[in-house]
Scaffold this motif. Structure first.
Motif, PDB file in Angstrom:
ATOM      1  N   UNK A 119       3.052 -12.091   5.766  1.00 28.45           N
ATOM      2  CA  UNK A 119       2.512 -10.883   6.385  1.00 28.45           C
ATOM      3  C   UNK A 119       2.473  -9.721   5.387  1.00 28.45           C
ATOM      4  N   UNK A 120       3.287  -9.810   4.327  1.00 26.36           N
ATOM      5  CA  UNK A 120       3.338  -8.722   3.333  1.00 26.36           C
ATOM      6  C   UNK A 120       2.299  -8.882   2.240  1.00 26.36           C
ATOM      7  N   UNK A 121       1.809 -10.098   2.014  1.00 28.03           N
ATOM      8  CA  UNK A 121       0.965 -10.353   0.843  1.00 28.03           C
ATOM      9  C   UNK A 121      -0.354  -9.583   0.877  1.00 28.03           C
TER      10      UNK A 121
ATOM     11  N   UNK B 196      10.568  -7.750   3.499  1.00 26.98           N
ATOM     12  CA  UNK B 196       9.245  -7.123   3.499  1.00 26.98           C
ATOM     13  C   UNK B 196       9.033  -6.260   2.266  1.00 26.98           C
ATOM     14  N   UNK B 197      10.040  -5.523   1.844  1.00 25.92           N
ATOM     15  CA  UNK B 197       9.898  -4.657   0.671  1.00 25.92           C
ATOM     16  C   UNK B 197       9.644  -5.480  -0.590  1.00 25.92           C
TER      17      UNK B 197
ATOM     18  N   UNK C 299       6.177  -5.341  -2.852  1.00 25.21           N
ATOM     19  CA  UNK C 299       6.221  -5.111  -4.291  1.00 25.21           C
ATOM     20  C   UNK C 299       5.398  -6.174  -5.019  1.00 25.21           C
ATOM     21  N   UNK C 300       5.540  -7.423  -4.612  1.00 24.69           N
ATOM     22  CA  UNK C 300       4.765  -8.506  -5.225  1.00 24.69           C
ATOM     23  C   UNK C 300       3.274  -8.355  -4.916  1.00 24.69           C
TER      24      UNK C 300
ATOM     25  N   UNK D 185       9.990   0.082  -6.718  1.00 26.08           N
ATOM     26  CA  UNK D 185       9.359  -0.736  -7.761  1.00 26.08           C
ATOM     27  C   UNK D 185       7.879  -0.935  -7.464  1.00 26.08           C
ATOM     28  N   UNK D 186       7.555  -1.174  -6.183  1.00 31.04           N
ATOM     29  CA  UNK D 186       6.154  -1.306  -5.793  1.00 31.04           C
ATOM     30  C   UNK D 186       5.383  -0.014  -6.012  1.00 31.04           C
TER      31      UNK D 186
END
Length: 244
Positions: free
Chosen positions: A68-70, A147-148, A152-153, A233-234
């Motif tokens: 869901x984060x990608x 999720x964080x 970031x990725x 970082x993100x």
């Protein structure tokens, strides 16, 4: 704060404008039930608690949360809408927070929809609902940390598949660093101080106490710090992409 609120609503409802949220919630609910009743031995244990349900959350989040984060930043970069987003009167950190809160709210909704399990355990016995509430809160905090990392990725690459794979790998390291297999490998040669340090980085180590209803300050601060550090970082990655 009004900018964050506006973007939060945009991001939150965008999950439901596509099948993303529905598929995620459906898979989460189905897998939660399967792991609780068939793998976790809910009935066989003969205890009125939801420990079999919460014990599998780190492993569920390991794959579902990166999924869901990608799309959070990768989709923006691939479609070119990130340039439009950055022209709006909103700072990068506000955009990052709004996206995180929106996806975190979807995760919270997924957890809330598992309430039939809570009803079931209260029907079958007399559980300590305070412990269950603390475990739900701890699970939601851990989901925010997962999720964080995923966001970031996602900020690192415009390819959603690569963002997903990187997220799973990094999250896997955070999960298994506190597992018995990893710690036993260190016990043969490493001092106890180093073993404790390795275990302290694990989501499992900090969530196990929360799953049993113990909300300790160090566990709370751990998940909050992990969330803040990976979001920061993100943020740096997005700022670098803007500079390029």
């Amino acid at each position: 704060m009004s900018n964050i609120n506006i973007l939060f609503r945009r991001e939150f409802f965008s999950f439901f404008a596509t099948p993303v949220a529905y598929v995620f919630i459906g898979i989460f609910l189905v897998l939660s039930g399967v792991f609780t009743f068939f793998v976790g031995g809910f009935y066989e244990r003969g205890q009125a608690d939801l420990l079999p349900f919460f014990n599998f959350h780190p492993w569920l989040y390991l794959f579902l949360v990166p999924a869901i984060a990608m799309r959070s930043w990768s989709e923006e970069r691939k479609s070119g809408t990130i340039e439009l987003l950055m022209t709006l009167p909103i700072s990068t950190w506000q955009a990052m927070l709004a996206k995180h809160f929106a996806a975190w709210a979807v995760l919270g909704l997924s957890l809330f929809l598992t309430f039939p399990l809570w009803i079931t355990v209260n029907y079958l016995g007399n559980p300590d609902n305070g412990i269950i509430a603390a475990a739900y809160f701890g699970s939601w905090l851990m989901a925010g940390a997962f999720l964080s990392i995923g966001m970031c990725m996602s900020a690192l690459t415009k390819n959603q598949v690569i963002a997903f794979i990187l997220s799973v790998v990094v999250c896997f390291v955070f999960v298994v660093s506190g597992s018995n297999i990893v710690l036993d490998a260190f016990k043969s040669w490493a001092p106890s101080v180093l073993i404790d340090v390795v275990a302290s980085f694990s989501f499992l180590t900090h969530f196990e106490a929360m799953a049993k209803g113990v909300i300790a300050l160090n566990d709370l601060m751990y998940f909050l710090l992990v969330t803040v550090c990976w979001l920061f970082a993100g943020l740096i990655l997005i700022e670098q992409k803007k500079a390029d």
